[in-house]
Enzyme design. Structure first.
Site, short mmCIF file in Angstrom:
data_model
loop_
_atom_site.label_atom_id
_atom_site.label_comp_id
_atom_site.label_asym_id
_atom_site.label_seq_id
_atom_site.Cartn_x
_atom_site.Cartn_y
_atom_site.Cartn_z
N THR A 152 0.85 -1.19 0.00
CA THR A 152 0.00 0.00 0.00
C THR A 152 0.89 1.24 0.00
O THR A 152 2.00 1.23 0.53
CB THR A 152 -0.95 0.03 1.21
N GLY A 202 8.34 6.80 -3.14
CA GLY A 202 9.06 6.66 -1.89
C GLY A 202 9.37 5.24 -1.47
O GLY A 202 9.75 4.39 -2.29
N ILE A 203 9.21 4.96 -0.19
CA ILE A 203 9.54 3.64 0.36
C ILE A 203 8.68 2.55 -0.27
O ILE A 203 9.17 1.46 -0.57
CB ILE A 203 9.36 3.66 1.90
N TYR A 244 1.46 12.57 14.90
CA TYR A 244 2.12 11.57 14.06
C TYR A 244 2.78 10.49 14.91
O TYR A 244 2.64 9.29 14.64
CB TYR A 244 3.15 12.25 13.16
#
Length: 253
Positions: free
Chosen positions: A12, A17-18, A152
């Site tokens: 997902t 990015g990662i 966060y």
């Protein structure tokens, strides 16, 4: 022979990015097929072009939306019938001082980082193979405090707790659940978050984050991806319930 030969995987937040780097590394290691998701169709289209492989399917999906998740797993079930690997990577970061946090900020971050992770995993279970591997993407913020990062950080502590609890919940099915916790990584998401305060603030924040890393640099997405491969593969067959820090030493020193 790759470490993931014949496996079906889902990443997902896999368009950049990662997540993108992990999908790429999964392909290098021989997965039979990898599904990637993202909110933005254009980013998914760009990712498919860059990956340039037939054994990749991109599905526009918001992991905090239950209908989107149901559609996602319906497609996976129809196309491949099962999953062996799930990298619950989709997430969002905002740097907001405590006195500026709004209800919307809180709801948006928790919906993506906590609610989204929980239901991404829960709804995968009916098609998830026994003996498979689930990896949750957290952050060193699960254990470290940073300015303007309270909401966060709370979401990532929750993700780390999920891994512990689900390790117990899924042990009879021999499904391993682990958390990977990156330090600061140079991704589009990271750059977008630090840019939100302006150019001067961006430079100051990056300098501050790097100064806390013993290796004195930001991580690269590919470095996180290779650690995810370890947790997804039989190389980690006796590893479950852990939080693996890939952070240049930032959380430990």
């Amino acid at each position: 022979m790759g470490k993931l030969d014949g496996k079906i995987a889902l990443v997902t937040g896999g368009s950049t990015g990662i997540g993108f780097a992990t999908a790429q590394q999964f392909l290098i290691e021989g997965v039979e097929h990898v599904f990637i998701t993202g909110r933005r169709q254009q980013a998914l289209d760009d990712a498919i072009k860059k990956l340039n492989r037939k054994n990749v399917t991109a599905i526009q999906s918001d992991t905090s939306n239950m209908n989107d998740l149901d559609k996602l797993y319906s497609v996976i079930k129809k196309e491949k019938g099962h999953l062996d690997i799930l990298f619950a990577n989709a997430g969002a970061a905002q740097f907001i001082p405590l006195d500026s946090v709004t209800e919307k900020d809180f709801d948006d971050t928790f919906n993506t980082n906590v609610k989204g992770v929980l239901f991404t995993v829960q709804k995968a279970l009916p098609i998830f193979n026994d003996g498979g591997s689930i990896i949750l993407n957290a952050s060193i913020s699960s254990i470290k405090a940073s300015p303007a990062c309270s909401v966060y950080s709370a979401t990532k502590a929750a993700v780390r707790s999920f891994a512990r609890c689900w390790t117990v919940d899924l042990k009879e099915r021999k499904i391993r659940v682990n958390t990977i916790s990156p330090g600061p990584v140079d991704t589009p998401g990271f750059r977008g978050a630090v840019k939100s305060g302006g150019e001067k603030e961006e430079k100051a924040l990056v300098t501050q984050l790097v100064s806390a890393v013993p290796m004195n640099r930001l991580g690269m997405p590919e470095e996180i991806a290779k650690a995810v491969v370890f947790l997804a593969s039989d190389d980690s067959s006796y590893v479950t319930g852990i939080e693996l820090f890939v952070d240049g030493g930032a959380a430990q020193i």
